[in-house]
Motif scaffolding. Structure first.
Motif, PDB file in Angstrom:
ATOM      1  N   LEU A   1       0.832  -1.198   0.000  1.00  0.00           N
ATOM      2  CA  LEU A   1       0.000   0.000   0.000  1.00  0.00           C
ATOM      3  C   LEU A   1       0.871   1.255   0.000  1.00  0.00           C
ATOM      4  N   LEU A   2       1.975   1.223   0.734  1.00  0.00           N
ATOM      5  CA  LEU A   2       2.883   2.369   0.744  1.00  0.00           C
ATOM      6  C   LEU A   2       3.460   2.611  -0.648  1.00  0.00           C
ATOM      7  N   ASP A   3       3.790   1.546  -1.362  1.00  0.00           N
ATOM      8  CA  ASP A   3       4.272   1.693  -2.745  1.00  0.00           C
ATOM      9  C   ASP A   3       3.209   2.376  -3.604  1.00  0.00           C
ATOM     10  N   THR A   4       1.959   1.965  -3.436  1.00  0.00           N
ATOM     11  CA  THR A   4       0.862   2.569  -4.190  1.00  0.00           C
ATOM     12  C   THR A   4       0.722   4.046  -3.855  1.00  0.00           C
ATOM     13  N   VAL A   5       0.800   4.365  -2.565  1.00  0.00           N
ATOM     14  CA  VAL A   5       0.700   5.757  -2.117  1.00  0.00           C
ATOM     15  C   VAL A   5       1.772   6.616  -2.767  1.00  0.00           C
ATOM     16  N   ARG A   6       2.987   6.117  -2.798  1.00  0.00           N
ATOM     17  CA  ARG A   6       4.089   6.904  -3.350  1.00  0.00           C
ATOM     18  C   ARG A   6       3.984   7.020  -4.871  1.00  0.00           C
ATOM     19  N   ARG A   7       3.556   5.951  -5.538  1.00  0.00           N
ATOM     20  CA  ARG A   7       3.402   6.029  -7.001  1.00  0.00           C
ATOM     21  C   ARG A   7       2.324   7.032  -7.384  1.00  0.00           C
ATOM     22  N   LEU A   8       1.279   7.105  -6.573  1.00  0.00           N
ATOM     23  CA  LEU A   8       0.189   8.028  -6.876  1.00  0.00           C
ATOM     24  C   LEU A   8       0.499   9.459  -6.437  1.00  0.00           C
ATOM     25  N   GLY A   9       1.645   9.656  -5.776  1.00  0.00           N
ATOM     26  CA  GLY A   9       2.022  10.996  -5.369  1.00  0.00           C
ATOM     27  C   GLY A   9       1.230  11.533  -4.199  1.00  0.00           C
ATOM     28  N   ARG A  10       0.677  10.638  -3.384  1.00  0.00           N
ATOM     29  CA  ARG A  10      -0.054  11.098  -2.205  1.00  0.00           C
ATOM     30  C   ARG A  10       0.918  11.747  -1.216  1.00  0.00           C
ATOM     31  N   GLY A  11       0.408  12.679  -0.444  1.00  0.00           N
ATOM     32  CA  GLY A  11       1.248  13.430   0.476  1.00  0.00           C
ATOM     33  C   GLY A  11       1.627  12.656   1.718  1.00  0.00           C
ATOM     34  N   PRO A  12       2.432  13.281   2.589  1.00  0.00           N
ATOM     35  CA  PRO A  12       2.830  12.650   3.853  1.00  0.00           C
ATOM     36  C   PRO A  12       1.631  12.417   4.753  1.00  0.00           C
ATOM     37  N   GLY A  13       1.836  11.572   5.740  1.00  0.00           N
ATOM     38  CA  GLY A  13       0.771  11.241   6.678  1.00  0.00           C
ATOM     39  C   GLY A  13       0.535   9.749   6.712  1.00  0.00           C
ATOM     40  N   VAL A  14      -0.543   9.350   7.384  1.00  0.00           N
ATOM     41  CA  VAL A  14      -0.888   7.932   7.516  1.00  0.00           C
ATOM     42  C   VAL A  14      -2.006   7.604   6.535  1.00  0.00           C
ATOM     43  N   HIS A  15      -1.788   6.591   5.707  1.00  0.00           N
ATOM     44  CA  HIS A  15      -2.765   6.180   4.692  1.00  0.00           C
ATOM     45  C   HIS A  15      -3.293   4.787   5.027  1.00  0.00           C
ATOM     46  N   ARG A  16      -4.582   4.584   4.763  1.00  0.00           N
ATOM     47  CA  ARG A  16      -5.255   3.346   5.149  1.00  0.00           C
ATOM     48  C   ARG A  16      -5.870   2.671   3.924  1.00  0.00           C
TER      49      ARG A  16
END
Length: 413
Positions: free
Chosen positions: A294-309
């Motif tokens: 999920l973290l890989d997905t978050v970074r590929r999508l360019g999501r900002g810092p913070g906690v993602h669920r």
């Protein structure tokens, strides 16, 4: 623990007093300990066995040092006995401020006895005794501090090893109650499993600074902040660019993770990004894999810092999973490969939440050009951006394309 060798100094002349004081060091130490136990806190609250086994030997040792120093000898080169005693006090959980206060109180009591018994003719001896007391106070305080620092470092190293061992076992799926007992850390029923990315600190690119040193300092700040905020509850395996953190659910409520990571980022000096999955202790290995995916997905999508669920990124996560569905979606964008300006427009259009004006400003073009390019994208891909279905497929295909492209860059040549 004092330098009250001068308790019996007035008995005779200076030279004879010194020789007698050396012979009577034990008696003088007993007199000093009795005085401390009777009127000087914190000694007045100590049990008799502690006074006998801890305070008396140290008082006697300090008296002997004082007598030798007043007689013209050098300060002791070795303070092994004192440091060993201080290490015992540290292991017993006695705060260092209590020990240092006790040392100072002991010296104060010794000087009080000296001044009370001194005669006018003993002025030189009083001056010499006071100077000796100050020298020994500095020596003893330094020895106690050093012993406490060494003991704390040893404890920290042991705790770090235990944390690393248990964290590795949990992530590897072979943690046991026996291992937890050996590590001195209880295995929680459930954990928040966090995959964490630690971005480079701006100073890591400074030409005059050592990149590795800056990165290690950044990591130490993250670890120190984590221990401070969660009171040594987290189990973490981190490198300078991220890793895994296991937070017992009993130590932090799920909604509080956002505030925790905001504070952690502030203390660390870099904006942290994390993905979280809740799991039982037995489920930690699978949850860690999911969290990192999920973290890989978050970074590929360019999501900002913070906690993602997962709840907020379930669709994006699923679209990035390898399979025929992702390959078909990725292939639908193949006609745009020869038109990079169209692919960039599509990315910016979705990145601005379908806002033509913002997308145009970001691309430095006219909003009408955005409309033209979107129509062209529809013609080339077969997905009409003016229709809900077309937008859904184009966004899904773009997410799949980002994932597939990332996987391609990881494949060996």
């Amino acid at each position: 623990m004092t330098t009250a060798s001068t308790v019996g100094a007035e008995r005779t002349t200076s030279g004879r007093a010194l020789s007698l004081s050396m012979r009577d060091a034990h008696e003088m130490a007993r007199e000093l300990v009795a005085h401390l136990a009777a009127v000087v806190p914190p000694f007045t609250t100590l049990p008799a066995d502690v006074l006998a086994t801890e305070v008396s030997p140290m008082a006697r040792l300090c008296v002997e040092w004082a007598v030798r120093r007043v007689a013209g000898g050098d300060l002791p080169e070795r303070t092994d006995r004192l440091r060993a005693a201080a290490a015992r006090w540290c292991r017993a959980g006695i705060p260092i401020e209590v020990v240092v206060h006790a040392v100072h109180e002991g010296f104060k009591a010794g000087l009080d006895l000296l001044f009370a018994r001194a005669r006018a003719s003993d002025a030189a001896l009083v001056i010499k005794g006071t100077a000796t007391a100050l020298e020994l106070l500095d020596l003893i305080t330094a020895a106690v501090n050093k012993a406490y620092v060494q003991e704390r470092r040893a404890d920290a190293a042991e705790h770090h090893t235990a944390v690393h061992t248990l964290t590795s076992a949990l992530l590897g799926g072979h943690a046991t109650t026996k291992l937890a007992r050996e590590c001195g850390i209880r295995i929680a029923d459930r954990y928040f499993v966090l995959a964490v990315w630690i971005p480079p600190h701006p100073d890591e690119t400074h030409p005059r600074l050592d990149k590795q040193v800056v990165a290690r300092r950044k990591l130490r700040r993250v670890q120190a902040a984590l221990a401070k905020l969660l009171r040594d509850n987290p189990l973490a395996m981190l490198s300078v660019d991220g890793g895994s953190i296991l937070v017992p659910e009993s130590a932090c409520a799920e909604p509080d993770l956002d505030e925790l990571f905001a504070r952690l980022s502030e203390l660390a000096g870099v904006p942290l990004t994390a993905a979280v999955v809740s799991a039982s202790a037995a489920e930690v290995p699978a949850a860690a894999q999911q969290a990192h995916d999920l973290l890989d997905t978050v970074r590929r999508l360019g999501r900002g810092p913070g906690v993602h669920r997962f709840a907020e990124l379930a669709l994006q996560y699923q679209l990035t999973r390898p399979g025929i569905g992702r390959d078909i979606l990725d292939a639908r964008l193949a006609p745009l490969d020869s038109h990079p300006e169209l692919l960039e427009t599509l990315q910016v259009f979705f990145g601005t939440d379908l806002n033509r004006q913002r997308a145009a400003r970001q691309l430095c073009i006219h909003p009408n050009t955005i409309d033209y390019r979107l129509r062209r994208i529809g013609q080339l891909t077969g997905f009409d951006p003016s229709r809900t279905t077309g937008l859904w497929y184009l966004r899904s295909a773009l997410i799949a394309r980002l994932s597939a492209g990332d996987q391609d860059t990881r494949r060996p040549a």
